[in-house]
Structure formats: structure tokens, C-alpha cells
Design a protein around this motif. Structure first.
Motif, mmCIF file in Angstrom:
data_model
loop_
_atom_site.group_PDB
_atom_site.id
_atom_site.type_symbol
_atom_site.label_atom_id
_atom_site.label_comp_id
_atom_site.label_asym_id
_atom_site.label_seq_id
_atom_site.Cartn_x
_atom_site.Cartn_y
_atom_site.Cartn_z
ATOM 1 N N ILE A 1 10.899 2.658 1.189
ATOM 2 C CA ILE A 1 9.810 2.549 2.155
ATOM 3 C C ILE A 1 9.522 1.070 2.412
ATOM 4 C CG2 ILE A 1 8.750 4.739 1.453
ATOM 5 C CD1 ILE A 1 6.587 3.070 0.000
ATOM 6 N N PRO A 2 8.886 0.740 3.531
ATOM 7 C CA PRO A 2 8.494 -0.658 3.754
ATOM 8 C C PRO A 2 7.385 -1.063 2.800
ATOM 9 C CG PRO A 2 7.579 0.752 5.455
ATOM 10 C CD PRO A 2 8.530 1.605 4.661
ATOM 11 N N ALA A 3 7.409 -2.307 2.367
ATOM 12 C CA ALA A 3 6.405 -2.823 1.439
ATOM 13 C C ALA A 3 5.042 -2.915 2.123
ATOM 14 C CB ALA A 3 6.827 -4.193 0.939
ATOM 15 N N PRO A 4 3.961 -2.901 1.343
ATOM 16 C CA PRO A 4 2.626 -3.091 1.921
ATOM 17 C C PRO A 4 2.530 -4.363 2.755
ATOM 18 C CG PRO A 4 2.442 -2.362 -0.354
ATOM 19 C CD PRO A 4 3.895 -2.610 -0.110
ATOM 20 N N VAL B 1 -3.971 -1.200 0.373
ATOM 21 C CA VAL B 1 -3.745 -0.987 -1.061
ATOM 22 C C VAL B 1 -4.025 0.464 -1.427
ATOM 23 C CG1 VAL B 1 -4.647 -1.533 -3.354
ATOM 24 C CG2 VAL B 1 -4.156 -3.375 -1.733
ATOM 25 N N GLN B 2 -5.145 1.001 -0.996
ATOM 26 C CA GLN B 2 -5.503 2.383 -1.332
ATOM 27 C C GLN B 2 -4.539 3.377 -0.700
ATOM 28 O OE1 GLN B 2 -7.983 3.492 -3.534
ATOM 29 N NE2 GLN B 2 -6.696 5.298 -3.242
ATOM 30 N N THR B 3 -4.096 3.090 0.524
ATOM 31 C CA THR B 3 -3.143 3.972 1.207
ATOM 32 C C THR B 3 -1.853 4.086 0.419
ATOM 33 O OG1 THR B 3 -4.053 3.551 3.420
ATOM 34 C CG2 THR B 3 -1.731 4.206 3.294
ATOM 35 N N TYR B 4 -1.327 2.965 -0.021
ATOM 36 C CA TYR B 4 -0.083 2.979 -0.792
ATOM 37 C C TYR B 4 -0.291 3.613 -2.170
ATOM 38 C CZ TYR B 4 3.095 0.503 2.330
ATOM 39 O OH TYR B 4 3.929 0.169 3.372
ATOM 40 N N GLN B 5 -1.402 3.355 -2.789
ATOM 41 C CA GLN B 5 -1.657 3.958 -4.096
ATOM 42 C C GLN B 5 -1.717 5.480 -3.994
ATOM 43 O OE1 GLN B 5 -5.165 2.002 -5.642
ATOM 44 N NE2 GLN B 5 -3.984 0.279 -6.458
ATOM 45 N N THR B 6 -2.337 5.975 -2.931
ATOM 46 C CA THR B 6 -2.391 7.424 -2.716
ATOM 47 C C THR B 6 -0.998 7.996 -2.512
ATOM 48 O OG1 THR B 6 -4.604 7.296 -1.753
ATOM 49 C CG2 THR B 6 -3.295 9.255 -1.228
ATOM 50 N N LEU C 1 11.282 4.006 -6.683
ATOM 51 C CA LEU C 1 10.775 3.687 -5.348
ATOM 52 C C LEU C 1 11.184 2.255 -5.013
ATOM 53 C CD1 LEU C 1 9.021 4.490 -2.880
ATOM 54 C CD2 LEU C 1 7.048 3.558 -4.126
ATOM 55 N N GLN C 2 11.837 2.091 -3.874
ATOM 56 C CA GLN C 2 12.285 0.770 -3.413
ATOM 57 C C GLN C 2 11.431 0.325 -2.239
ATOM 58 O OE1 GLN C 2 16.601 0.058 -2.821
ATOM 59 N NE2 GLN C 2 16.046 -0.491 -0.720
ATOM 60 N N LEU C 3 10.875 -0.880 -2.334
ATOM 61 C CA LEU C 3 10.045 -1.449 -1.284
ATOM 62 C C LEU C 3 10.873 -2.452 -0.484
ATOM 63 C CD1 LEU C 3 6.921 -2.045 -3.536
ATOM 64 C CD2 LEU C 3 7.261 -0.164 -1.929
ATOM 65 N N ASP C 4 11.181 -2.106 0.744
ATOM 66 C CA ASP C 4 11.951 -2.993 1.609
ATOM 67 C C ASP C 4 10.991 -3.966 2.287
ATOM 68 O OD1 ASP C 4 14.383 -1.745 1.016
ATOM 69 O OD2 ASP C 4 14.020 -0.197 2.526
ATOM 70 N N ASP C 5 11.345 -5.253 2.282
ATOM 71 C CA ASP C 5 10.362 -6.265 2.661
ATOM 72 C C ASP C 5 11.023 -7.431 3.392
ATOM 73 O OD1 ASP C 5 8.042 -7.709 2.843
ATOM 74 O OD2 ASP C 5 7.505 -7.503 0.738
ATOM 75 N N CYS C 6 10.865 -7.438 4.713
ATOM 76 C CA CYS C 6 11.390 -8.539 5.524
ATOM 77 C C CYS C 6 10.430 -9.727 5.581
ATOM 78 C CB CYS C 6 11.658 -8.063 6.953
ATOM 79 S SG CYS C 6 13.216 -7.193 7.166
ATOM 80 N N THR C 7 9.199 -9.541 5.148
ATOM 81 C CA THR C 7 8.233 -10.636 5.284
ATOM 82 C C THR C 7 8.712 -11.880 4.535
ATOM 83 O OG1 THR C 7 6.946 -9.832 3.384
ATOM 84 C CG2 THR C 7 6.311 -9.039 5.551
ATOM 85 N N HIS D 1 11.364 1.175 8.792
ATOM 86 C CA HIS D 1 9.975 0.893 8.417
ATOM 87 C C HIS D 1 8.952 1.586 9.298
ATOM 88 C CE1 HIS D 1 10.820 -1.719 11.730
ATOM 89 N NE2 HIS D 1 9.786 -2.527 11.580
ATOM 90 N N LEU D 2 9.176 1.607 10.622
ATOM 91 C CA LEU D 2 8.136 2.114 11.518
ATOM 92 C C LEU D 2 7.850 3.590 11.310
ATOM 93 C CD1 LEU D 2 8.934 0.254 14.886
ATOM 94 C CD2 LEU D 2 7.218 -0.315 13.147
ATOM 95 N N ASP D 3 8.878 4.388 11.014
ATOM 96 C CA ASP D 3 8.643 5.820 10.806
ATOM 97 C C ASP D 3 7.669 6.063 9.660
ATOM 98 O OD1 ASP D 3 11.022 7.643 12.365
ATOM 99 O OD2 ASP D 3 11.392 5.509 12.143
ATOM 100 N N PHE D 4 7.804 5.274 8.592
ATOM 101 C CA PHE D 4 6.853 5.416 7.483
ATOM 102 C C PHE D 4 5.447 5.052 7.942
ATOM 103 C CE2 PHE D 4 4.391 3.654 3.970
ATOM 104 C CZ PHE D 4 4.454 4.693 3.051
ATOM 105 N N MET D 5 5.323 3.973 8.694
ATOM 106 C CA MET D 5 4.008 3.534 9.161
ATOM 107 C C MET D 5 3.395 4.557 10.108
ATOM 108 S SD MET D 5 4.882 -0.506 9.757
ATOM 109 C CE MET D 5 5.772 -1.439 8.511
ATOM 110 N N TRP D 6 4.204 5.172 10.966
ATOM 111 C CA TRP D 6 3.691 6.200 11.876
ATOM 112 C C TRP D 6 3.150 7.404 11.119
ATOM 113 C CZ3 TRP D 6 8.839 5.790 15.035
ATOM 114 C CH2 TRP D 6 8.801 4.645 15.847
#
Length: 386
Positions: free
Chosen positions: A138-141, A172-177, A190-196, A73-78
Motif C-alpha cells: 500500500i502507499p505510505a501515509p 495516522v488514525q486512518t492507517y492504524q484502523t 505489509l509493505q509501504l511504497d513511498d515515492c516521497t 497508490h491512488l486505488d488505495f486512497m480512493w
């Protein structure tokens, strides 16, 4: 009965054990002994070999194994504009271990254009063929939001975004882009991985998430929060940030989510069944399929699956990626039919419980055991669905 679009009857979550030579190359790069180009060449080789093995194993979906990442997850966020890598005092706490102390830090307002993962997926796309679907994970929003609001990050996040509504809008806008640019490259899964959500299945973790420290009141004073009300507020926020981010996605982009309770070097972070989150996540999140962990008693029973809408699929993670011990085929088949009491058999699929290497360290099993697990998933799927 096979399926022509994801999820497939025999499926996987996405990450794979890295080959030793890739571990060596990453260490050499960190020590300044390899250039970025040289590391990329090694990654390209490893991914090319991995894709060949996935195809040889009879999988209908291919991933790059997350081989270019250190974290799931962190690599995507970086890679998001306005975010940088940070060192923190304490890593994530798992049942028996603590992770590397790394996180994210905002440097300014966030945006999603020209993300480096686009190049990662472009490389994978060359291996697409009839009947083979390239998938990006990728990690979920919601995961991004929770990372920004961890206690170690909250002060800086609020310095950039004093108003949480503005933060949610920009996520929201970041992910939509990102999704728009990824789709343009040809991505259709697209798979959203979500530990929340996985963390909120654990009563102890859920209780902490509803304390004044974690609740986003904003005034800083101590309050007597109602636990049920604050959890309801939190789950609604997580649901909305995910759904809003996906709202403009093209109709033929297959969006799924994997719910995890933690996967680091074969250990875990949370325990609990899906009942506390089922009425929100299963009933209301706008994805076409849920990849769910059901490999141990920590995951609870199948009864919460009754809340999954009839037009959605459930991928049962019954084959553990945490241990090398191979499951009994008949027991896996029996559990699939047990789950079919709540979700029609035609809406069920089978996968490994999580990735084999959610971080580059990987889980405690061998490469041979990894592929034996995948072969078992294939064998069981063929016997159950034909």
C-alpha cells in the motif's frame, strides 16, 4: 543462508504485468459491458494463475500483483472514507511521458474502517501455506499526505482540514484502523511504497518542495524560505506521519518500505542518490527493511547505506523492472559485495528494482522477460547466500 520471514534473500517489490485478458476485461468494464461481479471473477482467475507462477518460480512471498488496481497508490486512497476519485488538468510528469490526469479529492473527514483492500487480501490469504507469505503493498501515509497537498488538491484539503495537525492526526488514525483490520485477517507482512523520499533525492524536485508554494506556512504570503530548513521540516513531517501511523502495529507484523523514484511505463521521475534523505529515512523510520532502487547510476552509490541501523535489512533493487535486457549475473553479485562494505552481507537481500507494473499499463518488457528477471534474482541469491 535463507530467511524464514520477509524480506527474503530473493524478493520482489510486488506488482506484475497484467495478462491480456485482464486488460480486455477492464476495458469492457469501463465501457459498461461487464458487471463488477464479472470483472471480479476475471481478476480472481488472473490472481490465482499469478500466485501459481510465483510459487513455481520459487518465491517465498506472494502478492496479488496489484491486479485489481489501476494505480499502485491512488486505488488505495480512493478506498479511504472521505476520499473520492478526481480528474485533474495534468498528470504526473515523468522523464519522457505524462501519466493519466487522475488524483484524489476530499469529501469530508477521513477514516480507515472497512477498506476494500481487506477483501483483496482475504482472497490472497487462501493461497498461504508453510513457507509462503502473503504480502500486501500500500502507499505510505507520507504518500497520502503529499497527494492531498499537491497544488491541485491543496485548496480542498485545507477547506476540510484548516489545521494541518488535524489532518496528520486523521491520517495516522486512518492507517492504524486499516492495519488493525488487516492484521485480523491474518496479514503478517505489509509493505509501504513511498515515492516521497525518492523524489527528495532529486535536487531539482527537492528545491521545488521547499518553495513558498509547497511549504506549509499557511498564511499565503510570500516568504524568503531557507531551503535547508524547509527540507528538514518536510522530511521530519514525512517521517513522523509514517512512524506515528505504525506505532501501534502488532509486534509480529513485519513492516517494510520501498523507496521509488517513479515507475510508469518504464520511465522515471527523479534522479539522485540517497544521501539527502539517509540521515532521516534510514536512521529513523520504524520499519524492519528498506527496499531500495540501485539499478542505474541515477540511484547514486551505496555509501548512504552506512546510516542504516544494524538491526535492519536492506533489499537491493539491482535487477531492473523497467527493461527486458537481462543483467549480467556476475555484475549483480559484485555489486552486492560492494554494498556489503556498508551493510553486513547477512543484512542484505536482492530484489527487482521496482514492480513490473506500478500502474495497469505496465512496463515495456514481455511476460517472459519478467519471469527471467525473477529467475535471475533467485539464481544470484542462491549463489551469494546459499
Amino acid at each position: 543462508m535463507s530467511l524464514s520471514v520477509p524480506p527474503f534473500r530473493a524478493d520482489v517489490v510486488g506488482s506484475y504485468l497484467r495478462p491480456h485478458y485482464l486488460h480486455d476485461a477492464r476495458r469492457q468494464f469501463a465501457a459498461g459491458q461487464l458487471t463488477q461481479k464479472q470483472l471480479t471473477d476475471v481478476e480472481d482467475q488472473a490472481i490465482t494463475e499469478l500466485v501459481a507462477r510465483q510459487k513455481a518460480a520459487g518465491l517465498q512471498v506472494i502478492t496479488d500483483g496489484e491486479f485489481r488496481r489501476s494505480w499502485w497508490h491512488l486505488d488505495f486512497m480512493w478506498g479511504i472514507n472521505g476520499v473520492e476519485k478526481s480528474e485533474i488538468e495534468q498528470g504526473y510528469l515523468f522523464a519522457q511521458i505524462e501519466t493519466r490526469p487522475e488524483s484524489i479529492r476530499l469529501t469530508g473527514k477521513i477514516s480507515g474502517e472497512q477498506h476494500p483492500f481487506l477483501a483483496h487480501f482475504r482472497f490472497l490469504m487462501q493461497f498461504a501455506e508453510q513457507g509462503i507469505v502473503p504480502r500486501l503493498t500500500i502507499p505510505a501515509p507520507a504518500q497520502f499526505l503529499k497527494e492531498l497537498q499537491r497544488p491541485c488538491n491543496l485548496e480542498q484539503t485545507q477547506a476540510i482540514y484548516p489545521n494541518e495537525a488535524d489532518l496528520l492526526d486523521d491520517i495516522v488514525q486512518t492507517y492504524q484502523t486499516f492495519i488493525e483490520e488487516l492484521y485480523a485477517l491474518g496479514c503478517r507482512n505489509l509493505q509501504l511504497d513511498d515515492c516521497t523520499w525518492g523524489m527528495l533525492t532529486d535536487p531539482k524536485i527537492a528545491a521545488k518542495a521547499s518553495t513558498p508554494k509547497e511549504a506549509t506556512c499557511g498564511c499565503g504570503d510570500s516568504h524568503d524560505f531557507d531551503h535547508a530548513q524547509s527540507i528538514a521540516s518536510l522530511t521530519e513531517k514525512l517521517l513522523q506521519v509514517n512512524n506515528r501511523a505504525l506505532a501501534s502495529a502488532p509486534a509480529d507484523l513485519i513492516l517494510t518500505t520501498h523507496v521509488c523514484r517513479g515507475n510508469y511505463r518504464s520511465t522515471w521521475a527523479a534522479s539522485g542518490g540517497y544521501a539527502p534523505i539517509a540521515d532521516v529515512l534510514f536512521a529513523k523510520e520504524n520499519v524492519s527493511a528498506f527496499y531500495l532502487e540501485f539499478d542505474t547510476d541515477r540511484s547514486g552509490d551505496f555509501s548512504p547505506l552506512a546510516l542504516v541501523p544494524q538491526d535492519k535489512q536492506v533489499v537491493l533493487g539491482l535487477v531492473s523492472s523497467k527493461t527486458g535486457e537481462l543483467e549480467d549475473k556476475d555484475e549483480v553479485i559484485a555489486r552486492i559485495h560492494e554494498a556489503a562494505q556498508y551493510v553486513p552481507l547477512g543484512n542484505l537481500c536482492l530484489s527487482t528494482q521496482c514492480g513490473f507494473a506500478s500502474t495497469e499499463e505496465g512496463n515495456e518488457l514481455t511476460d517472459t522477460q519478467q519471469w527471467q528477471k525473477i529467475a535471475l534474482v533467485r539464481e544470484v541469491a542462491e549463489q551469494v547466500w546459499g
